[in-house]
Scaffold this active site. Structure first.
Site, PDB file in Angstrom:
ATOM      1  N   ASP A  24      39.395  22.726   2.796  1.00  0.00           N
ATOM      2  CA  ASP A  24      40.845  22.680   3.058  1.00  0.00           C
ATOM      3  C   ASP A  24      41.359  24.058   3.490  1.00  0.00           C
ATOM      4  OD1 ASP A  24      43.270  21.476   3.266  1.00  0.00           O
ATOM      5  OD2 ASP A  24      43.624  21.268   1.116  1.00  0.00           O
ATOM      6  N   ASN A  72      42.803  10.746   7.014  1.00  0.00           N
ATOM      7  CA  ASN A  72      43.097  11.672   8.121  1.00  0.00           C
ATOM      8  C   ASN A  72      43.521  10.972   9.417  1.00  0.00           C
ATOM      9  OD1 ASN A  72      40.612  14.192   7.173  1.00  0.00           O
ATOM     10  ND2 ASN A  72      42.791  14.070   6.672  1.00  0.00           N
TER      11      ASN A  72
HETATM   12  C1  FPP Z   1      41.517  20.411   6.007  1.00  0.00           C
HETATM   13  O1  FPP Z   1      42.254  21.450   6.551  1.00  0.00           O
HETATM   14  C2  FPP Z   1      40.320  20.130   6.734  1.00  0.00           C
HETATM   15  C3  FPP Z   1      40.075  18.975   7.414  1.00  0.00           C
HETATM   16  C4  FPP Z   1      41.020  17.869   7.600  1.00  0.00           C
HETATM   17  C5  FPP Z   1      38.796  18.700   7.969  1.00  0.00           C
HETATM   18  C6  FPP Z   1      37.837  19.827   8.072  1.00  0.00           C
HETATM   19  C7  FPP Z   1      37.222  19.708   9.365  1.00  0.00           C
HETATM   20  C8  FPP Z   1      36.424  20.603   9.919  1.00  0.00           C
HETATM   21  C9  FPP Z   1      35.955  21.846   9.281  1.00  0.00           C
HETATM   22  C10 FPP Z   1      36.012  20.364  11.320  1.00  0.00           C
HETATM   23  C11 FPP Z   1      35.370  19.025  11.594  1.00  0.00           C
HETATM   24  C12 FPP Z   1      34.030  18.938  11.033  1.00  0.00           C
HETATM   25  C13 FPP Z   1      32.899  18.888  11.722  1.00  0.00           C
HETATM   26  C14 FPP Z   1      31.589  18.767  10.992  1.00  0.00           C
HETATM   27  C15 FPP Z   1      32.856  18.982  13.195  1.00  0.00           C
HETATM   28  P1  FPP Z   1      43.781  21.155   6.770  1.00  0.00           P
HETATM   29  O2  FPP Z   1      43.965  20.813   8.206  1.00  0.00           O
HETATM   30  O3  FPP Z   1      44.251  20.108   5.821  1.00  0.00           O
HETATM   31  O4  FPP Z   1      44.421  22.518   6.425  1.00  0.00           O
HETATM   32  P2  FPP Z   1      45.884  22.756   5.848  1.00  0.00           P
HETATM   33  O5  FPP Z   1      45.924  22.125   4.482  1.00  0.00           O
HETATM   34  O6  FPP Z   1      45.994  24.231   5.803  1.00  0.00           O
HETATM   35  O7  FPP Z   1      46.829  22.119   6.826  1.00  0.00           O
END
Ligand code: FPP
Length: 242
Positions: A24, A72
């Site tokens: 996250d 998501n």
């Molecule tokens: C949360 O950060 C993370 C995700 C929704 C997904 C994580 C995805 C990746 C690292 C990339 C995709 C994976 C691969 C293997 C290609 P957030 O967007 O919720 O962050 P925030 O809480 O700061 O908004």
């Protein structure tokens, strides 16, 4: 507790065999820098490589990373498309190197909903790396813990399993993958939630959370989590050791 394990920097009482990671904070990492959210996700992908390599060095055998949850889909369409593209591009660009480095790739989650081309890429990544055994990288993509439990339950009913024969062990065999349960769940980005991640398998996992955003979670941060893990006494509901 296991024997002393020597990592490159620290000696640990025990090293987790399987770690689940809730990656996250990518969006906030990007926002801090005035970048689009997808730049944060790209930085998040780059960080997977760093943590994977350090995990191999310390002897962790399985990493399950939460890359896209069933929830998501509710993100803005551009971000959803971007995350799908990112997985496809990452497989395209990194598969050979991952394979050469002995990484076995697995996928946990529903294939339905993922476009045909990406489904093929995922299947190919799993197929090509199936015999590798240095470390397993299990990508939870279109994954939800409740969906997994529902899917398992449906298949148990379809198989006509007698309710009296249903045990935890048998139920576990109907989950997406046959992997040992995670010993530790790491969540970056500061929240204290499991967010539908491995909710069956993580029943006895040690939970570790840090405010550090995922793209900034480096080798030193992983070692902090490992130090914390080796300090904890895992009792699995039993009384403490004398
Ligand atoms: C949360 O950060 C993370 C995700 C929704 C997904 C994580 C995805 C990746 C690292 C990339 C995709 C994976 C691969 C293997 C290609 P957030 O967007 O919720 O962050 P925030 O809480 O700061 O908004």
């Amino acid at each position: 507790m296991g024997s002393q394990v020597n990592s490159s920097q620290t000696t640990y009482q025990s090293i987790p065999y399987h770690i689940g990671i809730i990656m996250d904070g990518n969006g906030r990492w990007a926002q801090q820098r005035g970048l689009p959210r997808l730049a944060g996700h790209q930085a998040g992908v780059d960080n997977i490589k760093r943590i994977l390599e350090e995990s191999v060095r310390v002897g962790i055998k399985v990493l399950t990373i939460y890359a896209f949850s069933t929830e998501n889909w509710q993100r803005p369409p551009d971000e959803v498309r971007g995350l799908m593209r990112l997985l496809g591009l990452t497989i395209q660009r990194q598969l050979n190197q991952l394979n050469r480095n002995g990484v076995r790739i697995l996928h946990s989650g529903r294939m339905e909903g993922i476009n045909e081309h990406l489904q093929k890429q995922i299947r190919r990544a799993v197929e090509v790396t199936r015999d590798n055994d240095r470390i397993t990288l299990n990508v939870a993509f279109n994954y939800g813990g409740r969906a997994e439990i529902l899917d398992a339950t449906r298949r148990i009913i379809q198989d006509g399993i007698d309710p009296d024969d249903l045990t935890e062990e048998l139920f576990s065999q109907y989950l997406y993958l046959d992997l040992p349960d995670p010993d530790m769940i790491i969540r970056t980005g500061g929240e204290w939630r499991l967010s539908n991640f491995l909710i069956w398998q993580a029943a006895y996992a040690e939970y570790y959370t840090t405010p550090t955003y995922w793209p900034d979670f480096d080798e030193a941060e992983l070692h902090k989590a490992l130090v914390e893990y080796s300090r904890r006494e895992r009792r699995f509901g039993r009384v403490p050791n004398p």
